[in-house]
Design a protein around this motif. Structure first.
Motif, PDB file in Angstrom:
ATOM      1  N   ALA A 134       0.833  -1.207   0.000  1.00 12.51           N
ATOM      2  CA  ALA A 134       0.000   0.000   0.000  1.00 12.51           C
ATOM      3  C   ALA A 134       0.867   1.256   0.000  1.00 12.51           C
ATOM      4  CB  ALA A 134      -0.934   0.001   1.205  1.00 12.51           C
ATOM      5  N   MET A 135       1.869   1.274   0.835  1.00 11.33           N
ATOM      6  CA  MET A 135       2.689   2.491   0.877  1.00 11.33           C
ATOM      7  C   MET A 135       3.435   2.680  -0.441  1.00 11.33           C
ATOM      8  SD  MET A 135       5.589   3.905   3.518  1.00 11.33           S
ATOM      9  CE  MET A 135       4.625   3.846   5.009  1.00 11.33           C
ATOM     10  N   HIS A 156       2.571   1.567  -3.436  1.00  9.06           N
ATOM     11  CA  HIS A 156       1.616   1.966  -4.474  1.00  9.06           C
ATOM     12  C   HIS A 156       1.202   3.428  -4.283  1.00  9.06           C
ATOM     13  CE1 HIS A 156      -1.453   1.424  -7.533  1.00  9.06           C
ATOM     14  NE2 HIS A 156      -2.364   1.927  -6.721  1.00  9.06           N
ATOM     15  N   GLY A 157       0.972   3.808  -3.049  1.00 11.04           N
ATOM     16  CA  GLY A 157       0.600   5.193  -2.774  1.00 11.04           C
ATOM     17  C   GLY A 157       1.678   6.170  -3.203  1.00 11.04           C
ATOM     18  N   VAL A 158       2.917   5.827  -2.935  1.00 11.21           N
ATOM     19  CA  VAL A 158       4.018   6.704  -3.343  1.00 11.21           C
ATOM     20  C   VAL A 158       4.063   6.812  -4.868  1.00 11.21           C
ATOM     21  CG1 VAL A 158       6.531   6.899  -3.469  1.00 11.21           C
ATOM     22  CG2 VAL A 158       5.424   6.420  -1.281  1.00 11.21           C
ATOM     23  N   GLU A 214       1.601   6.377  -7.041  1.00 12.54           N
ATOM     24  CA  GLU A 214       0.452   7.085  -7.582  1.00 12.54           C
ATOM     25  C   GLU A 214       0.468   8.577  -7.272  1.00 12.54           C
ATOM     26  OE1 GLU A 214      -2.171   5.787  -9.453  1.00 12.54           O
ATOM     27  OE2 GLU A 214      -0.865   4.053  -9.603  1.00 12.54           O
ATOM     28  N   LEU A 215       0.858   8.902  -6.045  1.00 12.93           N
ATOM     29  CA  LEU A 215       0.744  10.295  -5.625  1.00 12.93           C
ATOM     30  C   LEU A 215       1.992  11.115  -5.928  1.00 12.93           C
ATOM     31  CD1 LEU A 215      -0.946   9.821  -2.131  1.00 12.93           C
ATOM     32  CD2 LEU A 215      -2.038  10.606  -4.233  1.00 12.93           C
ATOM     33  N   PHE A 216       3.149  10.479  -5.862  1.00 13.63           N
ATOM     34  CA  PHE A 216       4.359  11.280  -5.914  1.00 13.63           C
ATOM     35  C   PHE A 216       5.324  10.914  -7.032  1.00 13.63           C
ATOM     36  CE2 PHE A 216       3.037  11.031  -1.396  1.00 13.63           C
ATOM     37  CZ  PHE A 216       2.600  12.337  -1.265  1.00 13.63           C
ATOM     38  N   LEU A 227      11.560   9.045  -0.354  1.00 16.20           N
ATOM     39  CA  LEU A 227      10.336   9.043   0.432  1.00 16.20           C
ATOM     40  C   LEU A 227       9.942   7.627   0.819  1.00 16.20           C
ATOM     41  CD1 LEU A 227       8.016  10.926   1.420  1.00 16.20           C
ATOM     42  CD2 LEU A 227       6.828  10.355  -0.697  1.00 16.20           C
ATOM     43  N   LEU A 228       9.983   6.736  -0.155  1.00  8.25           N
ATOM     44  CA  LEU A 228       9.560   5.363   0.114  1.00  8.25           C
ATOM     45  C   LEU A 228      10.546   4.651   1.031  1.00  8.25           C
ATOM     46  CD1 LEU A 228       7.590   3.087  -0.321  1.00  8.25           C
ATOM     47  CD2 LEU A 228       8.832   2.458  -2.391  1.00  8.25           C
ATOM     48  N   GLY A 274      10.045   5.838   4.495  1.00  8.83           N
ATOM     49  CA  GLY A 274       8.772   5.346   5.030  1.00  8.83           C
ATOM     50  C   GLY A 274       8.859   3.890   5.440  1.00  8.83           C
TER      51      GLY A 274
END
Lengths: 205, 205
Positions: B161-162, B164-166, B168-170, B186-187, B190
DNA sequence: TGTACATCAGTGAACGCGCGTTCACTGATGTAC
DNA sequence: TGTACATCAGTGAACGCGCGTTCACTGATGTAC
């Protein structure tokens, strides 16, 4: 704003609402201006009395979404609990609750491919919701010793990324058949582990 | 498999390649069967010699993506380092590297809306790549005391999830103008914080 | 209150477009003898 | 090696469709007097 009493009453908002329902059902690119018009009981051409075109209609849906999003998260943060930690966790829950309750808005905001600058109103609403998330992260990060404190914007980006990832991968029916865990549980556990990693939760609890 | 020497050579793969480039450029729903055919230098009707239709073509791109994805992650895991931790972190980096290097595949896999069961081949390739991620999580979670060990599938879901979120968003240009940090950084940060939260990294390091 | 007029939200027909898909075909490639 | 035949990948025309957008219009609503 005073359109009431005319032929339709409030066609502008009816179109936005119809668009959001259709986006929820068919995805942001399966959505059609003509179908939104039909849903609102109106000819496609009527849309052009209120919006410049298809993209402007989606942008307005996204704008309203960001407005609600910011309100919801701000309320959760302000009233979330006695501690910064409780307030932050409430904000995280509010994120997922928003995605669940307003899927059309969420998709218009994050999956429609509409650029954040499509409209001045959209740009400022998006900036506002982003700022709320950072505010929550910033307040919480005050409790981390300064020398090991990550920037609040990184902190909030992590939370945002995990939340968005959970929404996209597990809170819809899409991949893997379905979620291995209830999304709420998954996200809460993930944020908990993350916050423990920052030293914001006791390692033993 | 032995189509070479015919009129086109290997139209089937040329179509998949064209589709993936177009998906990368225009999004998975902006993609068009006709345009993929034109890109491959062929009439739209020719596509039907190789695929049942538009959806089957996308599904084949997604299938190949999952195949590459699984290979890349598996290699990273197996050769990632001496410790389970190092291997796991290498796997995480491989995730983002894949999303960067094969954006068309990534979008076909996770953003196209194609159901995972669209094709038997797609279903099994997706199951394979999912299994690799869980294998890495499972190996690492052996180092957590059993009584506080989360299920490996939850563990891997968080990381997924983290990541994929990175992505998609960043890792794309979409919202917020652009990323506040390089996505890789960032990833990695995290995931580091998350692993520390699990007690897999020393709290002081 | 009543009449004449201005406004402007929504109509309905039309446009050009590209889509996915079908079909009978053609002609280059591969094969049997 | 050469000829006759079978295969089948790709063609080209056609289909019906719904899209976003434009335009001159109409007729209900609101307003001035």
């Amino acid at each position: 704003m005073g359109k009431r009493g005319y032929h339709h009453g409030n066609l502008r908002q009816a179109l936005v609402d119809a668009a959001l329902v259709l986006i929820e059902q068919k995805g942001p690119t399966g959505f059609t201006l003509s179908e939104a018009a039909k849903t609102a009981g109106v000819t496609p051409a009527a849309v052009y009395r209120h919006f410049e075109g298809r993209e402007a209609l989606i942008a307005e849906g996204a704008r309203q979404g960001h407005e609600i999003f910011a309100d919801v998260m701000d309320y959760a943060f302000e009233s979330g609990g006695p501690s910064a930690l409780a307030a932050f966790e409430a904000t995280g829950r509010a994120y997922l609750a928003f995605a669940r309750k307003y899927p059309g808005h969420y998709m218009a905001m994050f999956e429609s491919g509409i650029p954040m600058n499509a409209t001045p109103g959209l740009a400022s609403a998006a900036a506002r919701s982003r700022a709320i998330l950072e505010k929550a992260a910033d307040a919480l990060s005050q409790h981390i010793p300064p020398e090991k404190r990550p920037p609040a914007s990184m902190f909030s980006a992590h939370i945002w990324a995990m939340s968005h990832g959970v929404v996209e991968l597990f809170a819809r029916g899409k991949p893997g058949g379905n979620a291995p865990f209830p999304p709420e549980e998954l996200l809460e556990a993930g944020i908990g582990i993350y916050l423990r990693g920052l030293g914001l939760i006791e390692p033993d609890q």
